[in-house]
Design an enzyme around this catalytic site. Structure first.
Site, PDB file in Angstrom:
ATOM      1  N   GLU A 141       0.812  -1.204   0.000  1.00 33.80           N
ATOM      2  CA  GLU A 141       0.000   0.000   0.000  1.00 33.80           C
ATOM      3  C   GLU A 141       0.851   1.261   0.000  1.00 33.80           C
ATOM      4  O   GLU A 141       1.933   1.298   0.570  1.00 33.80           O
ATOM      5  CB  GLU A 141      -0.916   0.007   1.232  1.00 33.80           C
ATOM      6  CG  GLU A 141      -1.868  -1.172   1.235  1.00 33.80           C
ATOM      7  CD  GLU A 141      -2.761  -1.221   2.476  1.00 33.80           C
ATOM      8  OE1 GLU A 141      -2.943  -0.180   3.126  1.00 33.80           O
ATOM      9  OE2 GLU A 141      -3.261  -2.307   2.771  1.00 33.80           O
ATOM     10  N   CYS A 186       3.075   8.361   1.701  1.00 32.20           N
ATOM     11  CA  CYS A 186       3.658   7.365   2.596  1.00 32.20           C
ATOM     12  C   CYS A 186       3.946   6.114   1.763  1.00 32.20           C
ATOM     13  O   CYS A 186       3.033   5.520   1.201  1.00 32.20           O
ATOM     14  CB  CYS A 186       2.667   7.087   3.717  1.00 32.20           C
ATOM     15  SG  CYS A 186       3.286   5.935   4.931  1.00 32.20           S
ATOM     16  N   CYS A 198       6.704  -7.234   6.882  1.00 35.30           N
ATOM     17  CA  CYS A 198       7.820  -6.755   7.693  1.00 35.30           C
ATOM     18  C   CYS A 198       8.191  -7.844   8.680  1.00 35.30           C
ATOM     19  O   CYS A 198       7.315  -8.552   9.175  1.00 35.30           O
ATOM     20  CB  CYS A 198       7.432  -5.484   8.448  1.00 35.30           C
ATOM     21  SG  CYS A 198       8.825  -4.699   9.322  1.00 35.30           S
ATOM     22  N   CYS A 201       7.110  -5.463  15.490  1.00 38.78           N
ATOM     23  CA  CYS A 201       6.711  -4.451  16.472  1.00 38.78           C
ATOM     24  C   CYS A 201       5.275  -4.787  16.894  1.00 38.78           C
ATOM     25  O   CYS A 201       4.414  -5.037  16.057  1.00 38.78           O
ATOM     26  CB  CYS A 201       6.799  -3.050  15.878  1.00 38.78           C
ATOM     27  SG  CYS A 201       8.484  -2.608  15.403  1.00 38.78           S
ATOM     28  N   CYS A 227       1.934  -2.864  15.545  1.00 39.23           N
ATOM     29  CA  CYS A 227       1.854  -2.519  14.124  1.00 39.23           C
ATOM     30  C   CYS A 227       1.155  -3.632  13.356  1.00 39.23           C
ATOM     31  O   CYS A 227       1.495  -4.808  13.499  1.00 39.23           O
ATOM     32  CB  CYS A 227       3.255  -2.303  13.559  1.00 39.23           C
ATOM     33  SG  CYS A 227       3.237  -1.892  11.801  1.00 39.23           S
ATOM     34  N   CYS A 231      -1.240   5.355   9.993  1.00 37.46           N
ATOM     35  CA  CYS A 231       0.002   4.713  10.424  1.00 37.46           C
ATOM     36  C   CYS A 231      -0.286   3.382  11.078  1.00 37.46           C
ATOM     37  O   CYS A 231      -1.129   3.302  11.963  1.00 37.46           O
ATOM     38  CB  CYS A 231       0.703   5.535  11.495  1.00 37.46           C
ATOM     39  SG  CYS A 231       1.390   7.038  10.917  1.00 37.46           S
TER      40      CYS A 231
HETATM   41  N1  SAH Z   1       9.722   0.259   9.875  1.00 36.73           N
HETATM   42  C1  SAH Z   1       9.740   1.687   9.886  1.00 36.73           C
HETATM   43  C2  SAH Z   1       8.700   2.334   9.009  1.00 36.73           C
HETATM   44  C3  SAH Z   1       7.264   1.828   9.101  1.00 36.73           C
HETATM   45  S1  SAH Z   1       6.264   2.287  10.500  1.00 36.73           S
HETATM   46  C4  SAH Z   1       9.659   2.205  11.291  1.00 36.73           C
HETATM   47  O1  SAH Z   1       9.494   1.411  12.197  1.00 36.73           O
HETATM   48  O2  SAH Z   1       9.816   3.400  11.496  1.00 36.73           O
HETATM   49  C5  SAH Z   1       5.841   3.937  10.352  1.00 36.73           C
HETATM   50  C6  SAH Z   1       5.439   4.557  11.701  1.00 36.73           C
HETATM   51  O3  SAH Z   1       4.111   4.172  12.122  1.00 36.73           O
HETATM   52  C7  SAH Z   1       6.364   4.121  12.803  1.00 36.73           C
HETATM   53  O4  SAH Z   1       6.701   5.166  13.640  1.00 36.73           O
HETATM   54  C8  SAH Z   1       5.513   3.095  13.500  1.00 36.73           C
HETATM   55  O5  SAH Z   1       5.987   2.854  14.765  1.00 36.73           O
HETATM   56  C9  SAH Z   1       4.155   3.742  13.459  1.00 36.73           C
HETATM   57  N2  SAH Z   1       3.057   2.807  13.764  1.00 36.73           N
HETATM   58  C10 SAH Z   1       3.064   1.468  13.602  1.00 36.73           C
HETATM   59  N3  SAH Z   1       1.900   0.935  13.987  1.00 36.73           N
HETATM   60  C11 SAH Z   1       1.131   1.944  14.420  1.00 36.73           C
HETATM   61  C12 SAH Z   1      -0.208   2.017  14.927  1.00 36.73           C
HETATM   62  N4  SAH Z   1      -0.960   0.935  15.038  1.00 36.73           N
HETATM   63  N5  SAH Z   1      -0.689   3.234  15.243  1.00 36.73           N
HETATM   64  C13 SAH Z   1       0.066   4.333  15.094  1.00 36.73           C
HETATM   65  N6  SAH Z   1       1.328   4.327  14.625  1.00 36.73           N
HETATM   66  C14 SAH Z   1       1.860   3.142  14.281  1.00 36.73           C
END
Ligand code: SAH
Length: 383
Positions: A97, A110, A117, A121, A124, A352
């Site tokens: 996406e 974005c 991935c 995390c 996410c 995000c």
């Molecule tokens: N792998 C990279 C880029 C992808 S995540 C990274 O970790 O930075 C992009 C951003 O969205 C990151 O700051 C991530 O922590 C945040 N993010 C992930 N899941 C989220 C969620 N459920 N709600 C809000 N932000 C989130």
């Protein structure tokens, strides 16, 4: 020519690659490469036949040896708030996406860097999909190309797409070469011509690769922090076990100084009762102040508070508005530049952490591949 000789997708080449290809493989002058890039990235033309200032002989050569193929759009979905999401087809039933977020005077795309991935995390939604593979340069720059074409983007004046953030699916520093090449096309005058600081790479904190990025590219850096101490951060971002906060902050300091005092953005996703307490806010102030003292320039750290975006099956909840404001106030009172990110596109699951595309075939071997990459990154750090 044999059938086996595959056509080269010109979207896979940055300016340097195009120049070499034109000189070495086609026996053409450099400026022809630049001409082609303008057709591709300024005019969004993929058909060599439409490139009117390219001679017939060269057009024929290009048709035989090359192609210009962005990923196919499986569907696009506008949101009620102006946000727009594209689902782009990859091979083998996979999809990724890209999301466009317009805001006063700017438009941010974005962009994804991997199918899925592997960093896992906890908060996410991409993590729940597992990891399949890295995107090619063409698949990364193809996202910008698709959005730019759809938006009727113009170069320089009345530009709609003004910023790119590598914050979609995937960890961009684990797909280093393709991401760096694509980011160079985003900033090239013959490409999308974005200013260096308007292209941002976001990482979960791969320390050795942050140093490599400082050497090989010139973009803004965002770091997904989410917690001010190692115990909590390791729980939320397992990668922290490998690269704890002290090492991460040191790498950020090296990056900021190497980039002539560029500020670093620290992303902090606000989760109810998990990382949103006043004590943690005060701990974060200390961490950010320490960083400021290390690099010795004003506003070296910016904190971006992101209200958690829920997705099916998650155990986390979004912090309340009151908690978020209180957290922000402690940071501001502590002298830390802090913004709260407005949540956009959540009616189309484009916010995000809500991007999950479609990740098929998550085999062990592929997970293994990701682990190996991490292993290599570590040994590089020790060397
Ligand atoms: N792998 C990279 C880029 C992808 S995540 C990274 O970790 O930075 C992009 C951003 O969205 C990151 O700051 C991530 O922590 C945040 N993010 C992930 N899941 C989220 C969620 N459920 N709600 C809000 N932000 C989130």
């Amino acid at each position: 020519m044999t059938e086996a000789a595959a056509r080269i997708n010109l979207l896979d080449l940055d300016r340097e690659g195009m120049e070499h290809f034109f000189a070495d493989n086609l026996g053409e002058k450099r400026f022809r490469a630049h001409q082609l890039m303008k057709w591709i990235y300024h005019q969004h033309v993929t058909d060599f036949g439409q490139m009117t200032d390219v001679g017939k002989a060269l057009r024929a050569k290009l048709e035989e040896r090359c192609e210009i193929v962005p990923p196919p759009v499986l569907f696009d979905k506008p949101s009620t708030d102006g946000t727009h999401k594209w689902l782009l087809g990859m091979d083998a039933g996979n999809a990724i996406e890209a999301v466009f977020i317009p805001d006063k005077g700017r438009g941010t795309l974005c962009v994804s860097s991997q199918v899925g991935c592997g960093l896992n995390c906890q908060f996410c939604s991409t993590a729940t999909q597992g990891f399949n593979r890295n995107l090619s340069t063409a698949e990364i720059i193809g996202q910008v190309w698709t959005a730019s074409k759809h938006l009727g983007n113009r170069t320089h004046h009345q530009r709609k797409l003004t910023n790119v953030v590598m914050m979609g699916m995937g960890e961009p520093l684990l797909n280093f070469d393709n991401v760096v090449r694509a980011m160079s096309l985003m900033r090239d005058d013959n490409g999308f011509g974005l200013a260096n600081k308007r292209v941002t790479l976001s990482t979960a904190g791969l320390v050795p690769m942050i140093d490599r990025l400082a050497e090989e590219s010139d973009v803004s850096l965002a770091v997904s922090l989410h917690a001010p101490n190692d115990d909590l951060r390791t729980e939320l971002v397992p990668l922290n076990k490998k690269f704890p906060i002290a090492e991460l902050m040191a790498a950020c300091a090296r990056y900021a100084l190497r980039k002539k005092r560029a500020s670093i953005t620290f992303e902090y996703t606000m989760m109810k009762g998990v990382n949103d307490t006043p004590e943690l806010a005060r701990e974060l102030v200390k961490l950010m102040r320490k960083f400021g003292n290390t690099v010795q320039f004003a506003d070296a750290a910016k904190v971006n508070l992101i209200p958690f975006n829920p997705f099916a099956g998650t155990r986390f909840e979004r912090s309340g508005e009151t908690e978020i404001r209180a957290f922000q106030k402690i940071l501001l009172d502590g002298g830390v530049l802090t913004m709260v990110r407005r949540t956009r596109g959540d009616d189309i699951d484009a916010a995000c952490g809500q991007l999950k595309g479609q990740v098929m075939d998550r085999t062990r071997r592929q997970a293994e591949f990701q682990r190996r990459l991490l292993g290599e990154a570590t040994s590089h750090a020790i060397a």
